[in-house]
Design an enzyme around this catalytic site. Structure first.
Site, PDB file in Angstrom:
ATOM      1  N   CYS A 199       0.809  -1.271   0.200  1.00 11.54           N
ATOM      2  CA  CYS A 199       0.005   0.014  -0.115  1.00 11.54           C
ATOM      3  C   CYS A 199       0.886   1.239   0.030  1.00 11.54           C
ATOM      4  O   CYS A 199       2.019   1.345   0.667  1.00 11.54           O
ATOM      5  CB  CYS A 199      -0.759   0.034   1.291  1.00 11.54           C
ATOM      6  SG  CYS A 199      -1.667  -1.349   1.550  1.00 11.54           S
ATOM      7  N   ARG A 219       5.205   0.425  -5.885  1.00 11.60           N
ATOM      8  CA  ARG A 219       5.110  -0.569  -4.819  1.00 11.60           C
ATOM      9  C   ARG A 219       4.192  -1.840  -5.006  1.00 11.60           C
ATOM     10  O   ARG A 219       4.263  -2.604  -4.214  1.00 11.60           O
ATOM     11  CB  ARG A 219       4.649   0.330  -3.765  1.00 11.60           C
ATOM     12  CG  ARG A 219       5.561   1.519  -3.374  1.00 11.60           C
ATOM     13  CD  ARG A 219       4.714   2.476  -2.397  1.00 11.60           C
ATOM     14  NE  ARG A 219       4.566   1.803  -0.828  1.00 11.60           N
ATOM     15  CZ  ARG A 219       5.633   1.827  -0.024  1.00 11.60           C
ATOM     16  NH1 ARG A 219       6.709   2.376  -0.133  1.00 11.60           N
ATOM     17  NH2 ARG A 219       5.383   1.267   1.123  1.00 11.60           N
ATOM     18  N   ASN A 257      -1.315   1.566   5.735  1.00 13.25           N
ATOM     19  CA  ASN A 257      -0.371   0.504   5.100  1.00 13.25           C
ATOM     20  C   ASN A 257      -0.062  -0.305   6.334  1.00 13.25           C
ATOM     21  O   ASN A 257       0.354   0.049   7.254  1.00 13.25           O
ATOM     22  CB  ASN A 257       0.769   1.255   4.434  1.00 13.25           C
ATOM     23  CG  ASN A 257       1.675   0.367   4.152  1.00 13.25           C
ATOM     24  OD1 ASN A 257       1.798  -0.869   3.985  1.00 13.25           O
ATOM     25  ND2 ASN A 257       3.012   0.964   4.041  1.00 13.25           N
TER      26      ASN A 257
END
Ligand code: G6P
Length: 610
Positions: free
Chosen positions: A2, A27, A100
């Protein structure tokens, strides 16, 4: 994993947030979302499954004005990728949270919230946080205090960005195990998982420490440490430029990064030598005191970085003549280990934020190691900050999810480490030639790209209908076979296995027939003759061999053997060179298969959850 972006500005932040999300695409993610407090003080939230571009399209159809907002790319952990599981998650149309990481005790918290009358719209652990903050805020009417109270209830590793419609002039960030930085602008401030997300607006940042809560306003930021005390964190200027995160003339970041290898290898090696020896200081000021005492080395890493560690073991035992063990981080952390006296704990990581590697380091501190060293590509990362010693590889930002230039620069650094330690264990005259050969590696890498690129591109068509492949190597080339197989799996979705060639007849030979490509790395080393016998075993079963080798091996193109010639290289350094054509092969096969090369499905660049 995330990605988080947040902004408090004097201008509309929608586009800044979306640009930030695009910069975080590397990512890995499966959905995206944005929440903004608009001029009428309404909290507007847009979420889409799939690419950030979907969100951008939605935003273009119904732009949201507003000077305070948060945004997110989600890599699914709790609940499948879908619009309703995408972040931000809201509570009471007032609080919005992006997250995240993982909240480990979310089930019990969720139960309590349901009993208290909260309705859940998603399957995520994140929604729990939004409701908890809403519940606290209803009691305290103090946003910052509410976040502080909620953080005490959460278990796990996470980073958060939170918005509150009732207090529209600030956002709050929390760093608890997952990365989060503050970006400093003029009259505007930001938070993000990585400063790269903020490059169009600032290069200046603050790195938060674990346990920090940051209250971000337009004109100032307040940071509170894990004890709740107000604190300061040092400002750093990112060396990254917008150029470094652009693809330039290349169709994909992966290809750009493969071709950057000669340059970044040069940069990594540049300041590490004085005449014929490695400068011990390149590993940090404590290295001079620690290195002469090393009796053993324990290397820990994940993914491609782990394969770099496997190669280093051959170097350390062969050249420095010191015992060395290598282990996958997610394994070593969950077993009892016996630490021999004077063992150096070495982590290898591109990102410096891989959750398992970081946790393994944290555990190692209580286990009696003499010290810790990280070989890392991200100077401001947690691994660098928490290790006693660090060698920074100079790969520059790596955007493609599949590691390429980060890997070869890790190898260069590990070779320097071997030579630095060997200065205390081996006569200098034995090391001189190796130092000279290492200095030539960038040049040989460049020649390799020049001579093999076309041939590999042409060869890739052969893989169009292939579903499996075997990669073989022996000795120090065995981890390169593993890395070649991993690359093909990761980006071309072709099932591939790496094997030490001598093990072929203990199993994989059963798979070999005319449909099985067998890719072999065969430099002219001591094991060549043995490897040739293994290749005969493949040929005898009709397997199709693709052999990377140099002129001196005598291997020729013939029926069933495609020979691709490589430049000459000192065999002990050959892994640095022989991995390059395997990277190219995976790239061109993926191109033919039409996969999403820079963002392969289900994978993430920086794995910040365990
Ligand atoms: C992910 C990446 C790999 C990388 C691994 C370890 O799986 O996709 O390319 O090798 O993480 O990451 P690190 O940042 O610790 O090197």
């Amino acid at each position: 994993m995330c990605g988080i972006v947040g902004a408090v500005a004097q201008r509309d932040v929608g586009e800044i947030l979306l640009e930030g999300l695009k910069a975080l695409e590397y990512r890995g993610y499966d959905s995206a979302g944005i929440a903004i407090i608009d001029p009428k003080n309404q909290l507007t939230c847009l979420r889409t499954q799939g690419k950030v571009q979907e969100l951008v399209n939605l935003y273009k159809k119904s732009p949201v004005l507003g000077k305070t907002g948060i945004a997110h790319t989600r890599w699914a952990t709790h609940g499948k990728p879908s619009e309703c599981n995408a972040h931000p998650h809201l509570s009471g149309e007032t609080i919005a949270v992006v997250h995240n990481g993982i909240i480990e005790n979310y089930e019990s918290l969720r139960k309590e919230l349901v009993q208290a009358g909260y309705h859940f719209c998603s399957e995520t652990d994140t929604e729990t946080i939004a409701h908890l903050i809403h519940q606290e805020y209803t009691n305290t009417h103090d946003f910052l205090q509410s976040v502080k109270n909620v953080v005490k209830k959460l278990k796990g590793a996470y980073a958060l960005a939170i918005l509150n419609k009732a207090e529209p002039d600030h956002i709050i960030g929390v760093r608890f195990g997952s990365p989060l930085v503050v970006g400093l602008g003029i009259g505007e401030n930001f938070i993000a998982s990585d400063l790269a997300a903020l490059l169009p607006v600032t290069q200046k940042g603050l790195i938060l420490e674990n346990g920090d809560i940051v209250d971000v306003h337009r004109d100032h930021v307040d940071i509170f440490d894990k004890t709740g005390k107000k604190t300061n964190r040092s400002i750093y200027e990112s060396e990254l430029t917008l150029d470094a995160v652009n693809r330039g003339q290349y169709q994909h970041f992966m290809l750009k990064e493969i071709f950057e290898q000669p340059k970044v290898l040069e940069a990594t090696l540049q300041n590490s030598f004085s005449d014929h020896h490695v400068l011990i200081e390149s590993f940090g000021h404590k290295a001079r005191e620690l290195f002469p005492k090393i009796k053993q080395i324990q290397i820990v890493a994940c993914g491609t970085s782990y394969y770099a560690g496997m190669i280093a073991r051959y170097w350390i035992e062969d050249i420095a003549q010191i015992p060395c063990q290598v282990e996958i981080a997610s394994e070593i952390r969950y077993r009892r280990t016996i630490v021999a006296p004077n063992t150096l704990f070495v982590t290898i990581s591109q990102s410096g934020e891989t959750a398992d590697t970081l946790e393994a380091l944290r555990q190692a501190k209580d286990l009696g190691y003499m010290g810790s060293l990280t070989i890392c590509n991200t100077p401001e990362s947690s691994l660098v900050r928490e290790s006693d010693l660090a060698f920074i590889t100079r790969a520059g930002k790596e955007i493609g999810v599949a590691s390429t230039k980060a890997f070869t620069t890790q190898l260069a650094a590990l070779c320097c480490l071997t030579l630095a330690i060997a200065q205390h264990t081996t006569p200098a005259k034995n090391l001189k030639k190796l130092v000279e050969d290492l200095k030539h590696i960038p040049e040989i890498a460049s020649k390799t790209l020049e001579t093999t690129n076309r041939a590999i591109k042409d060869l890739s068509g052969y893989f169009a209908d292939k579903k499996n492949a075997l990669f073989l190597g022996r000795g120090i080339q065995y981890p390169i076979a593993l890395e070649g197989a991993l690359k093909l799996k990761e980006i071309a979705y072709v099932h591939a296995e790496g094997y030490p060639a001598g093990e072929l007849k203990h199993g994989p030979l059963a798979l070999v027939d005319k449909n099985m490509p067998v890719i072999t790395v065969a430099p002219n080393d001591d094991l060549l003759e043995k490897l040739k016998s293994n290749l005969q075993e493949v040929r005898a079963r009709g397997g199709q061999l693709i052999v990377f080798n140099d002129d001196q091996t005598g291997i020729k193109n013939q029926e069933g053997i495609m020979s691709i010639k490589m430049p000459k290289v000192n065999p002990i350094l050959a892994p640095l060179i022989y991995v390059i054509p395997l990277q190219l092969l995976a790239y061109y096969v993926a191109l033919i298969k039409g996969t999403d090369i820079d963002h392969p499905r289900n994978l993430a660049k920086s794995v910040t959850v365990e």
